[in-house]
Design an enzyme around this catalytic site. Structure first.
Site, PDB file in Angstrom:
ATOM      1  N   HIS A 193      28.910  -1.821 -11.537  1.00  0.00           N
ATOM      2  CA  HIS A 193      30.103  -2.665 -11.579  1.00  0.00           C
ATOM      3  C   HIS A 193      31.374  -1.857 -11.312  1.00  0.00           C
ATOM      4  CE1 HIS A 193      27.351  -5.725 -13.174  1.00  0.00           C
ATOM      5  NE2 HIS A 193      28.195  -6.532 -12.569  1.00  0.00           N
ATOM      6  N   HIS A 227      16.725   4.322 -17.897  1.00  0.00           N
ATOM      7  CA  HIS A 227      17.848   4.863 -18.651  1.00  0.00           C
ATOM      8  C   HIS A 227      18.267   3.917 -19.771  1.00  0.00           C
ATOM      9  CE1 HIS A 227      21.774   6.398 -19.727  1.00  0.00           C
ATOM     10  NE2 HIS A 227      21.445   7.517 -19.121  1.00  0.00           N
ATOM     11  N   HIS A 256      17.140  13.429 -17.344  1.00  0.00           N
ATOM     12  CA  HIS A 256      16.536  12.511 -18.320  1.00  0.00           C
ATOM     13  C   HIS A 256      15.011  12.524 -18.219  1.00  0.00           C
ATOM     14  CE1 HIS A 256      19.903  10.711 -20.297  1.00  0.00           C
ATOM     15  NE2 HIS A 256      20.497  10.375 -19.157  1.00  0.00           N
TER      16      HIS A 256
HETATM   17 CO    CO Z   1      22.321   9.412 -19.360  1.00  0.00          CO
END
Ligand code: CO
Length: 295
Positions: free
Chosen positions: A121, A178, A240
């Site tokens: 966004h 995530h 991650h």
């Molecule tokens: Co992160």
């Protein structure tokens, strides 16, 4: 005495008339559009992980052979860290400004994000504010992230189940996303639901959203899983994936599964290295390209 003065006056009038005409004539010459493609990812600090992005870029160049293709990363921390490794990648705003300065007029921006969350966004806002600036880019269109409609969810679920079809009897396949507090997080639950319709052995989990790792570990335990393949639900297998998913830290998904007697098998491969997944992003880029309405 009077003649030269009158002559000067006439010339001045004539000049005043001619100048705007020249200016209009200049404006009437619409420059022929110069399109470009801007690929935008969150970014990664892990050098090997960038190969997945390079793979996607290669596919884009095959599809649009004569079009300039550039990159931007939305994560400032990532851009700052890789600068110390000698890798310079622009922010979306800087990349668009540079394209404009380099004479491009129309830009199709493709997001390599997974869901329409905060990063996506923000990208939309930047693109809409930078479109139509004086002497700037005439048109900027933005291609949707991987999951933007129910059809995307179904298509990704089919792609993932056929590519990662589960092998062992008690082996689960966990797609590690995530997650976010942004409303776009619901796409992870939607994908989880759709995968589970195929088989209860496929599931989605997230670091910061829903389904949480706690929920996933509980359901895998209830299911009686003895092994879990861990697959990054991210464009790249970066920080991650390497740490929160597959790392040795006691908080990682791998360590937590191991402590429950479930053997983790982390797969360090980003989704952007899979041509079938890239086909979805590519279709979104095609729509953004068509929306440029090039003559
Ligand atoms: Co992160």
């Amino acid at each position: 005495m009077t003649f030269p003065v009158r002559g000067f006056f006439v010339l001045t009038l004539l000049w005043m008339w001619v100048t705007p005409c020249l200016a209009w004539a200049g404006h009437n010459k619409t420059p022929s559009p110069r399109p470009a493609i801007l690929l935008v990812a969150f970014g990664t600090t892990v050098p090997e992980a960038r190969s997945a992005l390079e793979h996607f870029e290669w596919q884009v160049r095959q599809r649009y052979p004569n079009v300039a293709v550039r990159w931007a990363y939305t994560a400032r921390q990532v851009r700052e860290k890789i600068r110390t490794q000698g890798v310079m990648v622009d922010s979306p705003a800087l990349a668009l400004a540079r394209l404009s300065d380099d004479g491009f007029t129309h830009v199709a921006v493709q997001s390599l994000h997974i869901i329409p969350g905060e990063e996506f966004h923000n990208l939309m806002t930047i693109c809409s504010r930078m479109e139509g600036l004086p002497k700037g880019l005439t048109r900027i269109t933005v291609g949707a992230p991987l999951l933007a409609t129910s059809a995307d969810v179904r298509r990704l679920a089919t792609t993932l189940t056929s590519h990662f079809g589960h092998q062992g009897q008690r082996e689960a396949v966990v797609f590690f996303g995530h997650g976010t507090s942004h409303g776009g997080d619901v796409f992870y639950t939607a994908l989880d639901h759709t995968l589970q319709q195929t088989s209860p052995w496929f599931t989605v989990t997230t670091v910061e959203g829903t389904p949480s790792m706690d929920e996933t570990i509980q359901s895998l335990t209830a299911l009686g899983a003895t092994q879990a393949r861990l697959v990054p639900l991210m464009a790249v297998a970066g920080d991650h994936a390497q740490n929160d998913m597959g790392g040795d830290d006691p908080d990682s998904l791998a360590s937590r599964l191991r402590s429950r007697g479930i053997h983790p098998v982390p797969l360090l491969q980003g989704l952007a290295s899979l041509p079938e997944v890239n086909a979805i992003w590519m279709e979104h880029l095609e729509r953004a390209w068509e929306a440029l309405e090039l003559p």
